[in-house]
Scaffold this active site. Sequence first.
Site, PDB file in Angstrom:
ATOM      1  N   ASN A  37     -63.618  82.077 132.187  1.00 51.84           N
ATOM      2  CA  ASN A  37     -64.452  81.589 133.279  1.00 51.84           C
ATOM      3  C   ASN A  37     -63.625  80.956 134.403  1.00 51.84           C
ATOM      4  OD1 ASN A  37     -66.817  81.051 134.594  1.00 51.84           O
ATOM      5  ND2 ASN A  37     -67.572  79.510 133.149  1.00 51.84           N
ATOM      6  N   HIS A 122     -78.909  75.286 123.407  1.00 48.32           N
ATOM      7  CA  HIS A 122     -78.788  74.103 124.268  1.00 48.32           C
ATOM      8  C   HIS A 122     -80.160  73.644 124.748  1.00 48.32           C
ATOM      9  CE1 HIS A 122     -74.458  75.220 125.756  1.00 48.32           C
ATOM     10  NE2 HIS A 122     -74.575  75.279 124.445  1.00 48.32           N
ATOM     11  N   ARG A 147     -78.255  71.575 120.679  1.00 51.54           N
ATOM     12  CA  ARG A 147     -77.324  70.691 121.386  1.00 51.54           C
ATOM     13  C   ARG A 147     -78.105  69.995 122.492  1.00 51.54           C
ATOM     14  NH1 ARG A 147     -72.368  72.126 125.500  1.00 51.54           N
ATOM     15  NH2 ARG A 147     -74.077  72.041 126.986  1.00 51.54           N
ATOM     16  N   TYR A 159     -72.347  66.865 133.088  1.00 50.37           N
ATOM     17  CA  TYR A 159     -72.035  68.125 132.421  1.00 50.37           C
ATOM     18  C   TYR A 159     -73.265  68.650 131.650  1.00 50.37           C
ATOM     19  CZ  TYR A 159     -70.817  71.390 128.939  1.00 50.37           C
ATOM     20  OH  TYR A 159     -70.854  72.502 128.159  1.00 50.37           O
ATOM     21  N   ASP A 211     -72.170  67.312 123.224  1.00 49.52           N
ATOM     22  CA  ASP A 211     -70.858  67.667 123.753  1.00 49.52           C
ATOM     23  C   ASP A 211     -70.449  66.625 124.797  1.00 49.52           C
ATOM     24  OD1 ASP A 211     -68.613  68.914 124.802  1.00 49.52           O
ATOM     25  OD2 ASP A 211     -69.569  70.872 125.085  1.00 49.52           O
ATOM     26  N   HIS A 213     -67.528  66.806 126.313  1.00 52.44           N
ATOM     27  CA  HIS A 213     -66.720  67.586 127.247  1.00 52.44           C
ATOM     28  C   HIS A 213     -65.427  66.905 127.655  1.00 52.44           C
ATOM     29  CE1 HIS A 213     -66.977  71.213 130.002  1.00 52.44           C
ATOM     30  NE2 HIS A 213     -67.456  71.633 128.859  1.00 52.44           N
ATOM     31  N   GLU A 237     -69.036  66.823 119.824  1.00 56.06           N
ATOM     32  CA  GLU A 237     -68.020  67.795 120.253  1.00 56.06           C
ATOM     33  C   GLU A 237     -67.150  67.267 121.387  1.00 56.06           C
ATOM     34  OE1 GLU A 237     -69.973  71.410 121.365  1.00 56.06           O
ATOM     35  OE2 GLU A 237     -68.348  72.025 122.692  1.00 56.06           O
ATOM     36  N   GLU A 263     -62.826  74.623 121.654  1.00 53.70           N
ATOM     37  CA  GLU A 263     -63.216  75.750 122.515  1.00 53.70           C
ATOM     38  C   GLU A 263     -62.140  76.111 123.531  1.00 53.70           C
ATOM     39  OE1 GLU A 263     -66.895  74.092 124.104  1.00 53.70           O
ATOM     40  OE2 GLU A 263     -65.955  73.937 126.067  1.00 53.70           O
ATOM     41  N   ARG A 284     -63.895  74.934 116.768  1.00 53.15           N
ATOM     42  CA  ARG A 284     -64.744  75.609 117.760  1.00 53.15           C
ATOM     43  C   ARG A 284     -64.080  76.797 118.446  1.00 53.15           C
ATOM     44  NH1 ARG A 284     -68.822  75.835 119.808  1.00 53.15           N
ATOM     45  NH2 ARG A 284     -68.671  74.879 121.871  1.00 53.15           N
ATOM     46  N   HIS A 313     -67.317  78.897 119.765  1.00 52.84           N
ATOM     47  CA  HIS A 313     -67.803  78.751 121.139  1.00 52.84           C
ATOM     48  C   HIS A 313     -68.538  80.044 121.522  1.00 52.84           C
ATOM     49  CE1 HIS A 313     -66.477  77.941 125.590  1.00 52.84           C
ATOM     50  NE2 HIS A 313     -67.589  77.288 125.310  1.00 52.84           N
ATOM     51  N   ASP A 317     -70.995  82.243 129.361  1.00 53.12           N
ATOM     52  CA  ASP A 317     -69.894  82.691 130.211  1.00 53.12           C
ATOM     53  C   ASP A 317     -68.853  83.490 129.432  1.00 53.12           C
ATOM     54  OD1 ASP A 317     -67.871  80.456 129.442  1.00 53.12           O
ATOM     55  OD2 ASP A 317     -69.540  79.304 130.242  1.00 53.12           O
ATOM     56  N   GLU A 340     -72.659  79.044 118.249  1.00 48.81           N
ATOM     57  CA  GLU A 340     -73.316  78.640 119.500  1.00 48.81           C
ATOM     58  C   GLU A 340     -73.975  79.854 120.154  1.00 48.81           C
ATOM     59  OE1 GLU A 340     -70.657  77.215 122.544  1.00 48.81           O
ATOM     60  OE2 GLU A 340     -72.273  76.180 123.596  1.00 48.81           O
ATOM     61  N   TRP A 403     -63.128  67.501 133.498  1.00 50.03           N
ATOM     62  CA  TRP A 403     -64.491  68.016 133.754  1.00 50.03           C
ATOM     63  C   TRP A 403     -65.187  68.291 132.441  1.00 50.03           C
ATOM     64  CZ3 TRP A 403     -66.582  73.017 132.615  1.00 50.03           C
ATOM     65  CH2 TRP A 403     -67.963  73.106 132.955  1.00 50.03           C
TER      66      TRP A 403
HETATM   67  O1  KDG Z   1     -66.710  77.834 130.915  1.00 50.34           O
HETATM   68  C1  KDG Z   1     -66.842  76.563 130.364  1.00 50.34           C
HETATM   69  C2  KDG Z   1     -67.968  76.564 129.356  1.00 50.34           C
HETATM   70  O2  KDG Z   1     -67.793  77.611 128.465  1.00 50.34           O
HETATM   71  C3  KDG Z   1     -68.087  75.257 128.619  1.00 50.34           C
HETATM   72  O3  KDG Z   1     -68.330  74.236 129.529  1.00 50.34           O
HETATM   73  C4  KDG Z   1     -69.216  75.343 127.628  1.00 50.34           C
HETATM   74  O4  KDG Z   1     -68.542  73.298 126.597  1.00 50.34           O
HETATM   75  C5  KDG Z   1     -69.153  74.325 126.542  1.00 50.34           C
HETATM   76  C6  KDG Z   1     -69.909  74.618 125.322  1.00 50.34           C
HETATM   77  O5  KDG Z   1     -69.814  73.820 124.403  1.00 50.34           O
HETATM   78  O6  KDG Z   1     -70.567  75.650 125.272  1.00 50.34           O
HETATM   79 MG    MG Z   2     -68.257  72.480 124.594  1.00 51.90          MG
END
Ligand code: KDG
Ligand code: MG
Length: 403
Positions: A37, A122, A147, A159, A211, A213, A237, A263, A284, A313, A317, A340, A403
Amino acid sequence: MKIIKAEVIVCAPGRNFVTIKIETDQGIYGLGDATLNGRELAVATYLEKHLIPCLIGRDPFDSEDIWHYFYRGVYWRRGAVNMTAIGAIDMALWDIKGKALDVPVYKLLGGKSRQKLMAYTHAQGRDMEETIDKVAEKVAQGYQAVRVQSGVPGMKDIYGISNDKKSYEPAIIGQKPIEESWNTSKYLNYIPKLFSKVRETFSDDLHLLHDAHHRLTPIEAARLGKELEPFNLFWLEDTIPAELQEGFKLLRQHTSTPLAVGEIFNTIYDCQDLITNQLIDYIRMTIAHGGGITPMLKIASLAGLYHIKTGCHGPSDLSPINLAACLHFGTAINNFGIQEYMGYADLTMEVFKFSHDFKNGFFTMSEAPGLGIDMDFEKAKKHQYKQAYLPVNRLEDGTLHSW
Ligand code: KDG
Ligand code: MG
């Protein structure tokens, strides 16, 4: 059998995807997902200019040697672009092997270790009320694992949440990334309240995931893990930046909330210490970014020694080809944990033909040979790639943050 041709297909049915198609002298082709991505064209170029020329003439059944040829053979190792390219080739080779032998790939990996695979999806809302409604929607659809991400009072962006009512898509079309902002203390104050409400509203049997992140320090993550303990999460996560592996030692000493990470990992060396020191509960890594089915089997074996499970993961995307590969892998290994699954845009599913069945939160495998996935190449051509980036994230004073 020999590989006679390979091409890279960059298309955007719903969003950008990169696919490799490897063709053989026996008329069989294999597909692999090479989507990274926001960095799609780097992988596409690496495949086209450097890897594909070395594939021509090889026997696709020699997937182990081909994997090492592209990993050890090139001298330069690891890295997301490199490993995604190798992962796509490896996936496509397993697809070819399954099709040539007329069996689904999982039968070549060890057969059926389970009859169905649990998926988590999600649920996200801009505030607590909307988040609870979204969880209820997913529960009504039959999911047993959800999630939960929510907008945080006093914070503009967060996020996992879209500001309009559309489904969440972090990569934004444009010439450079948008910038989001973040406040750790507001987030930490709110998340335990959110999960208290979610647990009170839904049954104890519902698996809840969250998550962070990569946005917390180890001691902040420790506080969050500890405060979430009463709500019995399936996993928490990516609390701390994934490369801060020493931080997991501190975190682990403070909380019994199960931890998931990986991931953004791409080799076994990224998770070796976390696994062997039993600092995580779920790994993951996913097939596309983890270098393919070949190395992921080794990672699952290492994790299995420590009773650590997988949780690949599977965001929207990555293409449905990666999802299919994850499902074959998850069917065959003993230590599958969960998969997921965010679902895909309708346009995506018009291009990628997916044969596996999904009902009430579980996947069951089709008996289609290979990965059980195909592509409408003509339709794919109609949806052209558009440059898009993941956001960058700053603290409210402007400091660049994860991020
Ligand atoms: O491209 C980034 C995403 O795949 C990510 O932000 C998704 O954290 C993610 C998840 O747990 O699916
Ligand atoms: Mg994630």
